[in-house]
Design an enzyme around this catalytic site. Structure first.
Site: not given
Ligand code: NAD
Length: 368
Positions: A142, A225, A249
């Protein structure tokens, strides 16, 4: 010791409503537990823009830097949607996080027994769940450079850069190891070391910090994942999870929703220790300003109240009093009291924001 200072920034929408209930709780601790705070209040977000033309004044920023802890309600609302990006309410919150350098974001996912039926997962999967996701908050994809949308030949290309330094990884890892030590002594670190170099470095540095400083904590690693799958399959296998900004996030939102309503979710964002040993700290509910219900007495104040419980635990070293407050919340829910967001379609009558605050205060008094 001088009285610890607490800066309250109620913000917009339901922020001021839920913060009114937190003030009742703070007053209760002052009156009954010899835990007084030097509380001051200021503006942030749209409320600050309306008063000063900016979502966070330099004066408020300085007060936040000087406070022992900051407690924020929520910012934003449709009234401010058309404002220039630089003065949008959210910029006030982002400035606080950036200038206080709050690199460690703590997002608990805790399922109160009385709400176990409220989860979209089976009751036995979530009942008694109590895990903590630590998300790196100030670096990663980010923030990394280069970033932007560029022209390449005859088409556009969008670029963001995942970038972590060793020290950025090490400091958030330490924050997670410290937490794990205070909880069950287990930490799982998540990245994508199978496909990302930044993930390889992440795994290396977390392992080095573990070996050098925290070998008493049980460390495991998981690809992010696979972590997402395991969080929905059997979340109780985890205690503390540490991960980067992007995966954090996603995973913290996923974990939070295991437990039901947005109105229940607190958070803490911590930075480096100040001179007095307390970390720089901002506590806030995960939810936004909920303009659809603002001003109607419908907001659930529990997320903000539990954020104050986190302040008691992580800024003021009052773990027992934090537990007292969490148990009061649990007790009120066990009594069947619910704000509208915690009710299904069964036609039960909700209580108001103020009634929820009063009920929690009454439970606190009953705990003495
Ligand atoms: P939101 O979290 O405000 O609301 C989403 C839904 O959840 C709404 O239906 C709302 O009524 C409900 N809800 C949220 N908190 C609740 C509570 N305490 N009790 C009962 N119901 C609750 O998210 P949104 O609608 O996407 O955003 C509204 C505004 O808030 C936007 O301006 C957004 O930018 C801002 N926002 C701010 C923050 C923050 O301050 N940290 C976070 C998210 C969104």
């Amino acid at each position: 010791m001088s009285t610890p200072s607490l800066l309250i920034l109620p913000g917009d929408g339901i922020g001021p409503e839920v913060m009114t209930e937190v003030r009742k709780i703070i007053d209760w601790f002052g009156a009954n537990r010899d835990l007084a705070f030097d509380v001051s209040e200021d503006l942030v977000g749209g409320a600050a823009y309306d008063a000063h033309g900016t979502p966070l004044t330099d004066e408020t920023m300085a007060r936040a830097q000087a406070a022992d802890a900051v407690l924020l309600g929520a910012v934003g609302g449709p009234k401010y949607d058309s404002l220039d990006f630089s003065v949008k309410p959210e910029r006030g919150l982002l400035r606080l996080r950036k200038e206080m350098d709050l690199f460690s974001n703590l997002r608990p996912a805790q399922c109160f027994d009385a709400l176990a039926d409220f989860s979209s997962l089976k009751k036995d999967v979530v009942a008694g769940l109590d895990i903590m996701i630590v998300r790196e908050l100030t670096s990663g994809v980010y923030f990394g450079e280069p970033r932007g949308i560029f022209k390449e030949g005859n088409e556009r290309v969008g670029i963001n850069t995942q970038r972590y330094t060793e020290s950025e990884i090490a400091r958030v890892a330490r924050s997670a190891f410290e937490l794990a030590r205070k909880r069950s002594g287990k930490l799982c670190s998540m990245e994508k070391a199978n496909v990302m170099e930044s993930g390889i470095l992440w795994r290396d540095v977390v392992t080095e910090v573990h070996q050098a400083e925290y070998s008493d904590v049980e460390l495991s690693h998981m690809y992010a994942d696979a972590g997402a799958m395991q969080l929905t399959r059997w979340p109780k296998q985890f205690d503390v999870i540490v991960t980067d900004n992007l995966f954090g996030d996603l995973l913290s939102d996923l974990a939070a929703m295991l437990t039901g309503s947005l109105g229940m979710l607190p958070s803490a964002s911590l930075g480096a220790p100040m001179e007095n040993g307390r970390p720089k700290a901002l506590y806030e509910p995960v939810h936004g300003s909920a303009p659809d219900i603002a001003g109607q007495g419908k907001a659930n104040p529990i997320a903000c109240i539990l954020s104050f419980a986190m302040a008691l635990r992580y800024s003021f070293d009052q773990g027992d009093e934090a537990t007292r407050l969490e148990q009061a919340v649990e007790g009120v829910l066990a009594d069947g009291l619910r704000t509208a967001d915690l009710l299904g379609e069964d036609g039960a009558t909700p209580i108001s924001t103020g009634q929820m605050g009063d009920a929690i205060v009454a439970k606190l008094s009953a705990s003495l």
